[in-house]
Design an enzyme around this catalytic site. Structure first.
Site, PDB file in Angstrom:
ATOM      1  N   SER A  76       0.809  -1.211   0.000  1.00 11.03           N
ATOM      2  CA  SER A  76       0.000   0.000   0.000  1.00 11.03           C
ATOM      3  C   SER A  76       0.846   1.266   0.000  1.00 11.03           C
ATOM      4  CB  SER A  76      -0.924   0.003   1.231  1.00 11.03           C
ATOM      5  OG  SER A  76      -0.181  -0.204   2.412  1.00 11.03           O
TER       6      SER A  76
ATOM      7  N   HIS B  71      -2.447  -3.074  -5.990  1.00 12.85           N
ATOM      8  CA  HIS B  71      -2.918  -2.765  -4.644  1.00 12.85           C
ATOM      9  C   HIS B  71      -4.436  -2.910  -4.548  1.00 12.85           C
ATOM     10  CE1 HIS B  71      -3.524   0.519  -1.347  1.00 12.85           C
ATOM     11  NE2 HIS B  71      -3.609  -0.703  -0.842  1.00 12.85           N
TER      12      HIS B  71
ATOM     13  N   GLU C 142      -5.470  -0.411  -7.421  1.00 11.87           N
ATOM     14  CA  GLU C 142      -4.529   0.658  -7.735  1.00 11.87           C
ATOM     15  C   GLU C 142      -3.281   0.002  -8.335  1.00 11.87           C
ATOM     16  OE1 GLU C 142      -3.255   4.570  -5.171  1.00 11.87           O
ATOM     17  OE2 GLU C 142      -3.066   2.638  -4.175  1.00 11.87           O
TER      18      GLU C 142
ATOM     19  N   ASN D 253      -3.381   6.063  -0.324  1.00 13.21           N
ATOM     20  CA  ASN D 253      -2.805   6.290   0.997  1.00 13.21           C
ATOM     21  C   ASN D 253      -2.042   7.602   1.110  1.00 13.21           C
ATOM     22  OD1 ASN D 253      -3.789   4.108   2.483  1.00 13.21           O
ATOM     23  ND2 ASN D 253      -2.326   2.727   1.526  1.00 13.21           N
TER      24      ASN D 253
END
Length: 295
Positions: free
Chosen positions: A122, A143, A155, A193
């Site tokens: 992540s 991800h 992702e 993130n």
């Protein structure tokens, strides 16, 4: 690459088992290998996936036949060598660069020459993970969001040397899994993130400095910005150790003190208050720990 006939997933925790379930239910006739060095973890993953698929069948979200086929496609192993014929291998282990690099060194030696090695990280640099292999053009970030069977997003993160062919194949696989794809360049935290973790960290600062109670901070964000979970609740769900690890990656990788982890977050992790998986984090969850993992 040629037709995908076998996919390996390394790590049978919440994310890894969820990814294996997604692959098995979406890709008929594809062998799905779930690996973990811990046989007890594999046993728990097998039970969890079976229960989850049976729930989908009971709710008519999956046919009985499709559910049975998915379970038949799943293979559970503690032997990494069993992934030698996999066309794709998706790593979903602990969020540590050194541990992931060590695994990629092993996978590079075991996997067939055409295999793509994907990481569910992540926040960690795909370029650096790829550098531990002899096939950096075939290494990519894939991800999944937590929990993988529910969340629609993947992702995809390209490393410095990720080839167009690897990207195209990974995007095609993601679409076969029924996911929506977004693409990020290889910067710390990627897209999700990079934005989410500073918000969670700021919520900890608000609690740390006495701006308000944890309940009001979460209620404010749920009702004021229409988030399904407040940031402190979400941190507990993700795992406070995972949040801290990602904040440290952001701080080191982007070099800006606005990404410095809140001292309260650090203190909670030091105290073992890791969130739902430990039964206590920002909130207490009773005696029975609940599974969680990273976004």
């Amino acid at each position: 690459m040629s037709e995908v006939k076998s996919i390996g997933v390394v790590g049978s925790g919440h994310m890894g088992s969820g990814i294996a379930q997604v692959v098995a239910t979406a890709m008929q006739g594809v062998d799905v290998w779930l690996h973990d060095v811990d046989s007890n973890a594999l046993s728990k993953a097998s039970s969890s996936i079976s229960s989850s698929i049976n729930r989908l069948v009971s709710k008519s979200l999956l046919s009985q036949g499709a559910g049975d086929d998915a379970l038949k496609q799943l293979r559970f192993t503690s032997n990494l060598e069993d992934l030698r014929d996999a066309d794709f291998i998706i790593e979903a282990i602990v969020e540590s660069e050194e541990v992931k690099k060590s695994l990629f060194v092993k996978l590079d030696k075991i996997a067939k020459a055409s295999a793509i090695l994907a990481s569910n990280t992540s926040s960690i640099s795909i370029t650096r993970l790829a550098s531990s292999t002899t096939r950096p053009r075939q290494v990519i970030g894939m991800h999944f969001m937590n929990p993988p069977p529910v969340m629609k997003l993947i992702e995809i993160v390209r490393g410095a040397d990720t080839s167009d062919e690897t990207f195209t194949a990974t995007k095609a696989l993601s679409h076969r899994l029924g996911k929506v794809v977004i693409t990020s360049q290889d910067y710390s935290g990627f897209i999700v993130n990079r934005i989410l973790m500073p918000m969670i960290n700021e919520a900890f600062f608000a609690l740390y400095t006495g701006v308000s109670t944890k309940e009001d901070i979460d209620t404010g964000m749920k009702l004021g910005t229409n988030h399904p979970m407040g940031p402190l609740e979400l941190a507990d769900f993700i795992g406070l150790d995972v949040c801290l690890s990602i904040m440290r990656v952001l701080h080191a990788g982007l070099g800006d003190n606005k990404y410095a982890p809140c001292p309260l977050l650090v203190q909670y992790v030091d105290a073992g208050r890791l969130g739902r998986k430990r039964g206590i984090g920002v909130y207490e969850y009773g005696k029975e720990p609940k599974s969680s993992s990273h976004l």
